[in-house]
Motif scaffolding. Structure first.
Motif, PDB file in Angstrom:
ATOM      1  N   UNK B  40       0.953  -1.553  -0.021  1.00  0.00           N
ATOM      2  CA  UNK B  40      -0.037   0.168   0.193  1.00  0.00           C
ATOM      3  C   UNK B  40       0.613   1.145  -0.054  1.00  0.00           C
ATOM      4  N   UNK B  41       0.512   1.917  -0.529  1.00  0.00           N
ATOM      5  CA  UNK B  41       0.949   3.514  -0.134  1.00  0.00           C
ATOM      6  C   UNK B  41       0.745   4.507   0.350  1.00  0.00           C
ATOM      7  N   UNK B  42       1.143   4.866   1.525  1.00  0.00           N
ATOM      8  CA  UNK B  42       0.341   5.473   2.969  1.00  0.00           C
ATOM      9  C   UNK B  42       1.054   6.764   3.016  1.00  0.00           C
ATOM     10  N   UNK B 167     -16.398  15.471   3.633  1.00  0.00           N
ATOM     11  CA  UNK B 167     -16.054  15.050   2.202  1.00  0.00           C
ATOM     12  C   UNK B 167     -14.902  16.546   1.322  1.00  0.00           C
ATOM     13  N   UNK B 168     -15.564  17.402   1.147  1.00  0.00           N
ATOM     14  CA  UNK B 168     -14.711  18.289   0.889  1.00  0.00           C
ATOM     15  C   UNK B 168     -13.744  18.657   1.021  1.00  0.00           C
ATOM     16  N   UNK B 169     -12.639  18.995   2.263  1.00  0.00           N
ATOM     17  CA  UNK B 169     -11.330  19.140   2.595  1.00  0.00           C
ATOM     18  C   UNK B 169     -11.016  17.382   1.585  1.00  0.00           C
ATOM     19  N   UNK B 170     -11.311  16.146   2.668  1.00  0.00           N
ATOM     20  CA  UNK B 170     -11.214  15.250   1.737  1.00  0.00           C
ATOM     21  C   UNK B 170     -10.352  15.116   0.531  1.00  0.00           C
ATOM     22  N   UNK B 171     -11.637  15.652  -0.266  1.00  0.00           N
ATOM     23  CA  UNK B 171     -10.738  16.101  -1.497  1.00  0.00           C
ATOM     24  C   UNK B 171     -10.450  16.248  -2.051  1.00  0.00           C
ATOM     25  N   UNK B 172      -9.982  17.823  -0.969  1.00  0.00           N
ATOM     26  CA  UNK B 172      -9.277  18.280  -1.588  1.00  0.00           C
ATOM     27  C   UNK B 172      -8.243  18.136  -0.883  1.00  0.00           C
ATOM     28  N   UNK B 173      -7.241  17.251  -0.422  1.00  0.00           N
ATOM     29  CA  UNK B 173      -6.322  16.398   0.031  1.00  0.00           C
ATOM     30  C   UNK B 173      -5.991  15.842  -0.676  1.00  0.00           C
ATOM     31  N   UNK B 174      -6.209  14.551  -1.464  1.00  0.00           N
ATOM     32  CA  UNK B 174      -6.365  13.808  -2.311  1.00  0.00           C
ATOM     33  C   UNK B 174      -5.710  12.570  -1.661  1.00  0.00           C
ATOM     34  N   UNK B 175      -6.278  11.911  -0.112  1.00  0.00           N
ATOM     35  CA  UNK B 175      -4.765  11.011   0.267  1.00  0.00           C
ATOM     36  C   UNK B 175      -4.975   9.837  -0.311  1.00  0.00           C
ATOM     37  N   UNK B 176      -3.603   8.824  -0.061  1.00  0.00           N
ATOM     38  CA  UNK B 176      -3.452   7.713  -0.461  1.00  0.00           C
ATOM     39  C   UNK B 176      -4.542   6.893   0.500  1.00  0.00           C
ATOM     40  N   UNK B 177      -4.405   6.646   2.106  1.00  0.00           N
ATOM     41  CA  UNK B 177      -4.737   6.174   2.858  1.00  0.00           C
ATOM     42  C   UNK B 177      -5.822   7.275   3.651  1.00  0.00           C
TER      43      UNK B 177
END
Lengths: 417, 511
Positions: B40-42, B167-177
Motif C-alpha cells: 500500500x501507499x501510505x 468530504x470537501x476537505x478530504x477531496x482537496x487533500x486527495x490522500x492515499x490512505x
C-alpha cells in the motif's frame, strides 16, 4: 605524509565529543593534555600528583604548575521517538567550561617530595532547549567537582635493578555542585522539576602509584585512584506543579565517583623523543543509579525518592602520546597524542543528560621555556564521538541519534625553582 | 637511525589507520530507514472521525492531548511530514471545560471552564486530522448545525470560513490512505443520556455510512480506506466505574435493598426487536449493579450516589439539608430542561410543587408513548413523587433516569452497536476491529505493551482519560499499535510499533 595530513584534516573537519567518557575529566594539566594524558609513566612536573603520585619521587626542588582547559562540547540530537517527527534535529545549547588545575611540589629530602594538587576530575554540563522533544529526560544538567590532593612520593635509587618510585595521596572532594532540571510531562500543563545541590561535606578517597625505571630509556607506571562517594544536598523546586507536589522541598543525592587504574609504559627511542602508551580502566559500574531523596513524601512520586537507573559498565581508554624536545628552537617542546575512549553507558540508558559515546581524541601541545625557571604551556584537544543511535532506551528515555564533538584549548605555566 | 625510522613509521601508520577507522560519516544526514508499508501507499494520510480521532480527552479538545491522537502517532510511524492537526491551546475547548485533577490521592476533579484558542490556523489547506468531536456518521456529507468544533476542524486554515462538509476537505487533500472512524456517537448519545436521547435509526445509519465510504473510494487518489468499528458500551469506564463502586459500598447494609431508578417509557422498537419496560420506576437489585448486563450506573451519577437514602423530611434520621437541596435542584433543572417551566419559575417551587410537576410530567410522557386511554389507567394507579421517602431507595423518590442504563437499555445498546458494526465491517478496504481490542482488554483486565513492560488497565487515568469515555495518551499509542498490526497484516508491510512507555501520561491537573 601528505596523505596522512589530508586524512587527519578530514577527520578534524567532520567529526566530535564532550569531556571524557562518563563524566570524568582527564584534562588535569596543560602539559599532559598535549600527550592526551599518556603521562603516568613520565610525569616530569607537579601534575604527576594526579597522573601518578609516584612521579613526585623524582621531582627536585620546588615545582609549580597551573593552568586551565576550556571544554567546549557540541551535541546534536535527531529524534527517533514517537514524540516528534522522525529525524527532527535539536542542537544542544553551546556552553564553554573552564576547568582549572594547580599543583605544587617541594622536595623534602633527596628522595622524598611532597605536593598538593587542585583539579576537577569529574564534571558534566549539558543544556537543551526548554521545549525540546527530550525535555522529559533532561533540560539542564551540571556536575562540578574540585578535588584537593595532598600527596608524597619517594624514590628508591641504586636498587641495582633501576629506579623505583612510589607515591600516594589523599583525594579530597572539597567542592561540588549538581544542578539538574527536566520537564514533568506526566501532567498537562507540564511542569519542571529542578534540583540545585551542593556537596554536603568533603568526601575522601586516595590514590597510590608506582614507577619503575629499569633503564633511562624506559619507564613503567601504575596508578590507582579509589572511588569517592559524594553526597549532594539542596533545594528541589517543582514549577507549575501544584497537584501532587509540594511547593518546595529539600533533595539529596549520592553520587559515587568511580575508581580507576592506569598501566603505562614510556619509551625514549631516540634522544629527545619520549613516547608513552597508557591503558586506563574506569570502574564506572559503581554508578548504578541516581537516586534523589526528598525530605518529605511527594504524592506524585508515590514516595520520597526518584530513582534514575544508570547501570554504567566499566570502561577503558587507550592513550598514546609523544613529546619531542630536540628542536632547532631552543626551549621549545612539542607534543602530540591520540586516544580512544570507551564509553560506560549501555544503549538502554543513554540519555541527554550525558549523550555519551565511544570517541577518538587528538591532541597537540607545546611548551616554551621563557626563562630558566618559567615555561608556558599550551595544548589543544579535539574530541570526536562516534555517532550514537539509541532505539530502545529505558522508560522515560528518548530514542534518537546523538552526534557530539568537543574542542578543548588549554593554557598554563610551569615553574621550576 | 633505521630503528628510529621504523618507530616513527609505525606511529604514523597507527595514526593513519585510526583516522581511517574513525571514518567520516556525514553528520548532516541521518539515514532514517524508510517505512515498509508493503503493497500500500501510505504517503498521504487523512483521518476522518469524531472525538476519538480528534484526540479529545477529559471532556475537552486541547493541544497536549491532540499531540498524541492516534492519527498523529500513526503519521509519525509512517514518517509522514506535515501531518496537520487543528490544535487548540490548553486547556482546550469543552463544555463546560476540561476535567482536571485537583488532588492526586483522592482523585477529585473539577472542570476548568477557561477555553483555549486555535493555534494552527492559516495553513492554507484542510487539516489532515478531520476528527470533529460529537459528530455522527451523517456529518460526513452534511455539516452539523451547532457543533462548535466543526468550523475549527473543517476549514482551509480559516475557522471563519468552514467547508460545506468533511468530504470537501478530504477531496482537496486527495490522500492515499483514509481512516474512517465514525458511528460511535450514533449510539453513544443514547448511552450517555441514560437512554433519554435517541440513537441513529439503523437503516439510516447504513445508508449514510455506505454513501460516505463510496464517496471516499471514488476519489481520484484511490485511497486505501480503513474503517474502524464501535467498542461495546461495557468497555467504557464511563458506564462501568461507579456502579460496582457503589455496590461495594452498600454491600452488607441490610437497610439498603437496592437502587431504585426512574425510567421513561419506550414502545417496542420493531427495527431492532427490543422493547422497554412500561413502569415509571424499576427496582434494580443490589447485585445487579455489579452485572454489566443488568445495570450500568453512569459516571455522571457520581455526585448523587452519596445522597442515596436521604429523606427530605427534617424529622427523619436520614435528613441531610445539603443533600436535599442538591436533589431538589436536580429536579428543578430536569423540569426546566423539559421545557415545562422557566428557571425563574422553578426557583420558587416548593418541594410539593416539584413533586406535583414531576407526577404530571410522568403521566404526560406515558400518554405520549402509549396513548390517552392507557395513560388514564396509569394515572389512576400512579402515586407520583414523595421526596420524604429515601432517595434512590423508593419508587416515589427514584434515582434519576439519566444516570443509569437499565437492562433493557443495555440490551438495546448492544443490539444497535452490533448492527452498526456489521455495516462497518462490510465497508472499506481494511477493517480495524477496535471492539475486539477493547473486549480483549476487558477480558484480560489489562493491556500489556509488547514493546515495554507497561500495562494499562481499562480504568480512568490509565487507558481512559478523566471523562471515562475517551482514551488517554497511552491508550492512543496502544490503539495506534493495534492499527499498525492490522495494516501490516493487510498490506504485508512492516511498520514499526510504538513503545507505549515513551508516551507521557499527560493527566490534566488544576494548577
Amino acid at each position: 605524509m601528505r596523505r596522512l595530513f589530508a586524512t587527519i584534516c578530514l577527520v578534524l573537519l567532520c567529526s566530535g565529543s564532550a569531556f571524557a567518557s562518563g563524566f570524568s575529566i582527564y584534562e588535569a594539566s596543560v602539559r599532559a593534555n598535549g600527550v592526551l594524558g599518556a603521562f603516568s609513566a613520565y610525569a616530569d612536573d607537579a601534575s604527576t600528583i594526579f597522573y601518578n603520585p609516584a612521579g613526585l619521587g623524582g621531582l627536585e626542588g620546588i615545582n609549580v604548575t597551573g593552568g586551565a582547559t576550556v571544554i567546549a562540547p557540541r551535541s546534536t540530537f535527531r529524534n527517533l521517538s514517537p514524540l516528534a517527527p522522525t529525524g527532527q534535529k535539536t542542537v544542544m545549547e553551546k556552553q564553554e567550561f573552564l576547568v582549572p588545575n594547580f599543583y605544587g611540589s617541594y622536595q623534602i629530602t633527596d628522595n622524598l617530595t611532597a605536593g598538593i594538587g587542585v583539579n576537577a576530575p569529574f564534571g558534566l554540563g549539558t543544556k537543551w532547549p526548554d521545549d525540546w522533544v527530550g525535555r522529559g529526560s533532561s533540560i539542564e544538567t551540571s556536575i562540578e567537582t574540585i578535588f584537593v590532593t595532598p600527596s608524597v612520593g619517594y624514590e628508591f635509587s641504586d636498587t641495582g635493578i633501576g629506579n623505583i618510585r612510589v607515591g600516594a595521596g589523599l583525594r579530597i572532594a572539597a567542592h561540588g555542585k549538581v544542578k539538574l532540571s527536566r520537564a514533568v510531562t506526566n501532567f498537562s500543563p507540564e511542569g519542571t522539576f529542578a534540583l540545585d545541590g551542593d556537596l554536603k561535606e568533603p568526601a575522601f578517597g586516595f590514590n597510590a602509584g608506582l614507577q619503575y625505571e629499569p633503564t633511562d630509556k624506559v619507564t613503567f607506571g601504575f596508578t590507582y585512584r579509589s572511588k569517592v562517594t559524594t553526597e549532594f544536598e539542596g533545594d528541589a523546586t517543582f514549577d507549575n506543579l501544584s497537584v501532587g507536589f509540594p511547593s518546595s522541598a529539600q533533595g539529596g543525592a549520592e553520587i559515587t565517583l568511580p575508581s580507576s587504574y592506569v598501566l603505562a609504559v614510556n619509551v625514549e627511542p631516540v634522544k629527545g623523543l619520549r613516547t608513552e602508551l597508557d591503558y586506563v580502566w574506569w570502574g564506572w559500574s559503581s554508578y548504578d543509579e541516581l537516586a534523589i531523596e526528598f525530605d518529605q513524601p511527594i504524592p506524585a512520586l508515590g514516595g520520597s525518592t526518584i530513582v534514575n537507573e544508570r547501570n554504567y559498565k566499566d570502561a577503558w581508554q587507550l592513550r598514546f602520546g609523544a613529546e619531542y624536545t630536540e628542536l632547532p628552537v631552543e626551549g621549545l617542546t612539542v607534543r602530540g597524542g591520540i586516544a580512544y575512549d570507551e564509553n560506560p553507558i549501555r544503549d538502554r540508558y543513554v540519555d541527554p543528560t550525558l549523550p555519551d559515546s565511544d570517541r577518538w581524541l587528538f591532541s597537540g601541545g607545546l611548551s616554551y621555556q621563557v626563562t630558566d625557571y618559567l615555561a608556558v604551556d599550551a595544548s589543544y584537544i579535539f574530541i570526536r564521538a562516534k555517532q550514537r543511535k539509541v532505539t530502545n532506551t529505558h522508560e522515560g528515555g528518548i530514542d534518537g541519534v546523538y552526534t557530539t564533538y568537543a574542542n578543548l584549548p588549554g593554557l598554563g605555566f610551569t615553574l621550576n625553582l | 637511525m633505521s630503528y628510529f625510522k621504523r618507530y616513527i613509521k609505525g606511529i604514523l601508520s597507527l595514526a593513519l589507520v585510526l583516522a581511517l577507522v574513525t571514518g567520516c560519516e556525514d553528520y548532516q544526514d541521518l539515514d532514517v530507514e524508510p517505512v515498509d508499508t508493503g503493497d500500500a501507499d501510505f504517503s498521504s494520510y487523512v483521518a476522518v472521525g469524531n472525538s476519538l480521532t480528534a484526540g479529545f480527552q477529559s471532556n475537552a479538545l486541547y493541544e497536549d492531548a491532540q499531540k498524541y491522537s492516534f492519527p498523529n502517532l500513526l503519521a509519525r510511524q509512517l514518517q509522514i511530514e506535515n501531518f496537520e492537526q487543528p490544535l487548540i491551546s490548553n486547556p482546550g475547548i469543552g463544555d463546560p471545560g476540561r476535567i482536571e485533577l485537583t488532588n492526586l490521592e483522592s482523585s477529585t476533579t473539577q472542570y476548568n471552564t477557561n477555553q483555549g484558542d486555535p493555534i494552527n490556523t492559516g495553513i492554507g489547506q484542510p487539516y489532515n486530522n478531520l476528527g470533529v468531536p460529537g459528530i455522527k456518521v451523517d456529518a460526513y456529507l452534511n455539516a452539523p448545525d451547532d457543533n462548535p468544533f466543526y468550523p475549527l476542524v473543517v476549514n482551509e486554515g480559516n475557522p471563519q470560513n468552514p467547508l460545506p462538509n468533511i468530504h470537501a476537505a478530504v477531496q482537496e487533500l486527495q490522500p492515499t490512505v483514509v481512516s474512517f472512524w465514525l458511528g460511535n456517537n450514533d449510539i453513544l448519545t443514547y448511552v450517555t443520556s441514560g437512554g433519554l436521547r435517541e440513537f441513529t435509526n439503523p437503516s439510516n445509519f447504513q445508508t449514510q455510512y455506505v454513501s460516505a465510504i463510496t464517496q471516499i473510494q471514488n476519489l481520484e487518489s484511490d485511497p486505501t480506506v480503513i474503517t474502524a468499528n464501535i467498542p461495546s458500551v461495557a468497555s467504557i469506564p464511563f458506564a462501568t466505574t461507579v456502579g460496582p463502586q457503589f455496590q461495594a459500598q452498600i454491600e452488607g447494609n441490610q437497610q439498603v435493598p437496592g437502587l431504585v431508578v426512574q425510567k421513561t417509557f419506550y414502545q417496542e422498537n420493531q427495527q431492532i426487536g427490543a422493547s422497554e419496560n412500561r413502569e415509571p420506576a424499576s427496582l434494580i437489585e443490589k447485585a445487579n449493579l455489579d452485572d454489566p448486563s443488568q445495570a450500568l450506573v453512569l459516571l455522571t451519577a457520581r455526585d448523587y450516589l452519596p445522597y442515596v437514602g436521604v429523606s427530605a423530611n427534617p424529622q427523619a434520621p436520614s435528613y441531610d439539608e445539603a443533600a436535599v437541596t442538591a436533589i431538589l435542584n436536580y429536579w428543578r433543572g430536569y423540569i426546566v430542561n423539559a421545557g415545562v417551566a422557566t428557571e425563574e419559575e422553578v426557583a420558587n417551587y416548593s418541594q410539593s410543587d416539584i413533586e406535583d410537576t414531576l407526577r404530571q410530567m410522568t403521566i404526560g410522557q406515558y400518554q405520549q408513548t402509549f396513548g390517552a386511554a392507557e395513560a388514564q389507567t396509569f394515572a389512576a394507579n400512579y402515586d407520583g413523587f414523595d421526596f420524604d421517602q429515601p432517595f434512590g431507595l423508593s419508587s416515589k423518590n427514584p434515582f434519576p433516569n439519566q444516570f443509569v442504563l437499565g437492562a433493557n437499555e443495555i440490551s438495546i445498546t448492544n443490539t444497535v452497536t452490533g448492527i452498526f458494526n456489521s455495516v462497518i465491517a462490510s465497508q472499506g478496504d481494511v477493517n480495524f476491529d477496535v471492539n475486539s481490542f477493547f473486549d480483549q482488554v476487558i477480558q484480560d483486565g489489562q493491556y500489556t505493551d509488547p514493546n515495554s513492560n507497561v500495562t494499562l488497565q481499562p480504568t480512568i487515568g490509565s487507558l481512559f482519560s478523566l471523562d471515562g469515555i475517551h482514551p488517554s495518551n497511552r491508550a492512543h499509542a496502544a490503539l495506534t499499535n493495534e492499527l499498525i498490526e492490522t495494516l501490516n497484516s493487510a498490506t504485508n508491510g512492516n511498520i514499526d510499533k510504538i513503545n507505549v512507555s515513551k508516551i507521557p501520561e499527560g493527566i490534566p491537573v488544576a494548577n
